[in-house]
Design a protein around this motif. Structure first.
Motif, PDB file in Angstrom:
ATOM      1  N   TYR A 152       0.822  -1.215   0.000  1.00  0.00           N
ATOM      2  CA  TYR A 152       0.000   0.000   0.000  1.00  0.00           C
ATOM      3  C   TYR A 152       0.854   1.264   0.000  1.00  0.00           C
ATOM      4  N   HIS A 153       2.186   1.107   0.121  1.00  0.00           N
ATOM      5  CA  HIS A 153       3.037   2.303   0.126  1.00  0.00           C
ATOM      6  C   HIS A 153       4.442   1.911  -0.314  1.00  0.00           C
ATOM      7  N   ILE A 154       5.010   2.638  -1.258  1.00  0.00           N
ATOM      8  CA  ILE A 154       6.420   2.423  -1.623  1.00  0.00           C
ATOM      9  C   ILE A 154       7.110   3.777  -1.526  1.00  0.00           C
ATOM     10  N   ARG A 155       8.210   3.814  -0.833  1.00  0.00           N
ATOM     11  CA  ARG A 155       9.003   5.042  -0.778  1.00  0.00           C
ATOM     12  C   ARG A 155      10.343   4.759  -1.431  1.00  0.00           C
ATOM     13  N   THR A 156      10.769   5.622  -2.312  1.00  0.00           N
ATOM     14  CA  THR A 156      12.021   5.376  -3.017  1.00  0.00           C
ATOM     15  C   THR A 156      12.921   6.604  -2.944  1.00  0.00           C
ATOM     16  N   THR A 157      14.193   6.379  -2.745  1.00  0.00           N
ATOM     17  CA  THR A 157      15.162   7.477  -2.605  1.00  0.00           C
ATOM     18  C   THR A 157      16.386   7.161  -3.441  1.00  0.00           C
ATOM     19  N   LEU A 158      16.893   8.143  -4.104  1.00  0.00           N
ATOM     20  CA  LEU A 158      18.117   7.928  -4.883  1.00  0.00           C
ATOM     21  C   LEU A 158      18.992   9.166  -4.722  1.00  0.00           C
ATOM     22  N   ILE A 159      20.237   8.944  -4.366  1.00  0.00           N
ATOM     23  CA  ILE A 159      21.151  10.077  -4.204  1.00  0.00           C
ATOM     24  C   ILE A 159      22.308   9.903  -5.166  1.00  0.00           C
ATOM     25  N   ARG A 160      22.546  10.893  -5.992  1.00  0.00           N
ATOM     26  CA  ARG A 160      23.719  10.837  -6.878  1.00  0.00           C
ATOM     27  C   ARG A 160      24.837  11.616  -6.198  1.00  0.00           C
ATOM     28  N   ARG A 161      25.951  10.943  -5.997  1.00  0.00           N
ATOM     29  CA  ARG A 161      27.039  11.589  -5.247  1.00  0.00           C
ATOM     30  C   ARG A 161      28.131  12.136  -6.155  1.00  0.00           C
ATOM     31  N   ARG A 162      27.957  11.968  -7.484  1.00  0.00           N
ATOM     32  CA  ARG A 162      29.022  12.411  -8.394  1.00  0.00           C
ATOM     33  C   ARG A 162      28.743  13.800  -8.963  1.00  0.00           C
ATOM     34  N   GLY A 163      27.800  14.525  -8.376  1.00  0.00           N
ATOM     35  CA  GLY A 163      27.493  15.849  -8.890  1.00  0.00           C
ATOM     36  C   GLY A 163      26.540  15.762 -10.070  1.00  0.00           C
ATOM     37  N   ILE A 164      26.499  16.838 -10.856  1.00  0.00           N
ATOM     38  CA  ILE A 164      25.548  16.901 -11.965  1.00  0.00           C
ATOM     39  C   ILE A 164      26.294  16.578 -13.258  1.00  0.00           C
ATOM     40  N   PRO A 165      25.933  15.478 -13.924  1.00  0.00           N
ATOM     41  CA  PRO A 165      26.648  15.165 -15.169  1.00  0.00           C
ATOM     42  C   PRO A 165      26.280  16.164 -16.266  1.00  0.00           C
ATOM     43  N   GLY A 166      27.254  16.536 -17.085  1.00  0.00           N
ATOM     44  CA  GLY A 166      26.965  17.399 -18.239  1.00  0.00           C
ATOM     45  C   GLY A 166      26.532  18.802 -17.852  1.00  0.00           C
ATOM     46  N   LEU A 167      27.019  19.266 -16.712  1.00  0.00           N
ATOM     47  CA  LEU A 167      26.610  20.590 -16.231  1.00  0.00           C
ATOM     48  C   LEU A 167      26.900  21.670 -17.269  1.00  0.00           C
ATOM     49  N   GLY A 168      25.872  22.465 -17.596  1.00  0.00           N
ATOM     50  CA  GLY A 168      26.047  23.548 -18.556  1.00  0.00           C
ATOM     51  C   GLY A 168      25.747  23.155 -19.991  1.00  0.00           C
ATOM     52  N   GLY A 169      25.536  21.864 -20.258  1.00  0.00           N
ATOM     53  CA  GLY A 169      25.229  21.410 -21.618  1.00  0.00           C
ATOM     54  C   GLY A 169      23.738  21.127 -21.786  1.00  0.00           C
ATOM     55  N   TRP A 170      23.373  20.264 -22.750  1.00  0.00           N
ATOM     56  CA  TRP A 170      21.945  19.975 -23.002  1.00  0.00           C
ATOM     57  C   TRP A 170      21.277  19.398 -21.770  1.00  0.00           C
ATOM     58  N   PHE A 171      22.052  18.631 -21.005  1.00  0.00           N
ATOM     59  CA  PHE A 171      21.531  17.868 -19.887  1.00  0.00           C
ATOM     60  C   PHE A 171      20.926  18.756 -18.799  1.00  0.00           C
ATOM     61  N   THR A 172      21.441  19.975 -18.665  1.00  0.00           N
ATOM     62  CA  THR A 172      20.908  20.883 -17.642  1.00  0.00           C
ATOM     63  C   THR A 172      20.195  22.075 -18.284  1.00  0.00           C
ATOM     64  N   THR A 173      19.740  21.885 -19.517  1.00  0.00           N
ATOM     65  CA  THR A 173      18.988  22.941 -20.199  1.00  0.00           C
ATOM     66  C   THR A 173      17.564  22.436 -20.421  1.00  0.00           C
ATOM     67  N   LYS A 174      16.604  23.097 -19.794  1.00  0.00           N
ATOM     68  CA  LYS A 174      15.237  22.561 -19.756  1.00  0.00           C
ATOM     69  C   LYS A 174      14.682  22.253 -21.143  1.00  0.00           C
ATOM     70  N   LYS A 175      14.957  23.159 -22.089  1.00  0.00           N
ATOM     71  CA  LYS A 175      14.445  22.989 -23.454  1.00  0.00           C
ATOM     72  C   LYS A 175      14.883  21.648 -24.066  1.00  0.00           C
ATOM     73  N   PHE A 176      16.060  21.188 -23.727  1.00  0.00           N
ATOM     74  CA  PHE A 176      16.595  19.961 -24.329  1.00  0.00           C
ATOM     75  C   PHE A 176      16.408  18.734 -23.429  1.00  0.00           C
ATOM     76  N   ALA A 177      16.475  18.953 -22.113  1.00  0.00           N
ATOM     77  CA  ALA A 177      16.391  17.814 -21.184  1.00  0.00           C
ATOM     78  C   ALA A 177      14.968  17.599 -20.676  1.00  0.00           C
ATOM     79  N   GLY A 178      14.142  18.649 -20.722  1.00  0.00           N
ATOM     80  CA  GLY A 178      12.756  18.525 -20.270  1.00  0.00           C
ATOM     81  C   GLY A 178      12.592  18.889 -18.805  1.00  0.00           C
TER      82      GLY A 178
END
Ligand SMILES: NC(=O)c1ccc[n+]([C@@H]2O[C@H](COP(=O)([O-])OP(=O)(O)OC[C@H]3O[C@@H](n4cnc5c(N)ncnc54)[C@H](O)[C@@H]3O)[C@@H](O)[C@H]2O)c1
Length: 242
Positions: A152-178
């Protein structure tokens, strides 16, 4: 499905390189075509995994001319829907990387195209790879057997410890990454939770957003160590986003 399945890899960045390597090791698949805007990326993948593959810088040409039964769509998120739909319309099986796409409307277009192509025996698969994970498959079977009682309940957690991949490129641009982390890694756990419980119709959805990284990111214009490239027209030359 006849084997070896002839495969085209569209997008030869980080995940396209992995798929090419895996396909080259399997007796069931052979990489016969590659596509990327960056020829040096194709050359590297060809050297490592697909020495005889034809190379294209335009995915439409690959779909029209290459000897392929199936394509992997390993492109920035905003291209998933148009390229997957083009692949299905060209009569190919399509494996599209996650996230499926960047809007509900585009996802619905993909489902419609997959429905049509399905009548010709073609398959669209979205890369929700945790569904094939042995642990997930085992847990799903246990839940289905009733051993865990009513879920009746699922809780899920995910932590990325390597920072933000592709910072400043398509990956962190809303128009391209969504979107951000939810679209990137969140989709895996949301999908896996529904898969484990075999519960596919959420009744309500709520979210909390924390913006610690967002304001900090605005001060960063270039991330030399990140491999993810931006689409053409975004920030000038390739060198600018290397
Ligand atoms: N399943 C997973 O766990 C997993 C892991 C990594 C990435 N991904 C997904 O795979 C996709 C690609 O991620 P990535 O890390 O490989 O990105 P990337 O930036 O490393 O690679 C994308 C490649 O696409 C190429 N490209 C861009 N526009 C193109 C176009 N119009 N025609 C041809 N090539 C074009 C770029 O030159 C680049 O080489 C993303 O949607 C990401 O979410 C999934």
């Amino acid at each position: 499905m006849k084997t070896p399945l002839k495969v085209g890899i569209i997008g030869n960045g980080s995940i396209g390189t992995c798929h090419a390597a895996s396909c080259s090791k399997s007796p069931d698949t052979k990489v016969t075509a590659l596509c990327d805007l960056l020829e040096d990326r194709m050359a590297r993948v060809a050297a490592d995994s697909a020495p005889t593959a034809e190379r294209f810088t335009d995915y439409r040409k690959l779909l029209a001319h290459a000897d392929v039964d199936a394509v992997f769509v390993c492109l920035p998120n905003y291209l998933h829907a148009p390229v997957s739909i083009a692949g299905l319309e060209a009569g190919k099986h399509v494996f599209c990387e996650k996230p499926m796409t960047i809007s509900v409307a585009a996802a619905q277009d993909m489902v419609a195209a997959a429905g049509k192509a399905g009548r010709e025996g073609k398959v669209l698969q979205i890369g929700m790879v945790w569904r094939q994970d042995p642990a997930a498959v085992t847990i799903r079977k246990l839940i289905a057997s009733g051993v865990c009682g009513t879920i009746y309940h699922i809780r899920t957690t995910l932590i990325r410890r390597r920072g933000i991949p592709g910072l400043g490129g398509w990956f962190t641009t809303k128009k391209f990454a969504g979107a951000g982390a939810v679209m990137d890694i969140g989709v895996h756990w949301i999908d896996t939770s529904m898969f484990l419980a075999d519960a596919w119709k959420p009744q309500t959805v709520s979210a909390v957003n924390h913006a610690q990284f967002g304001p900090a990111m605005r001060r960063i214009t270039r991330a030399p160590s990140m491999s993810r490239t931006t689409p053409p027209g975004w920030c000038g030359s390739r060198a600018a986003h290397r």
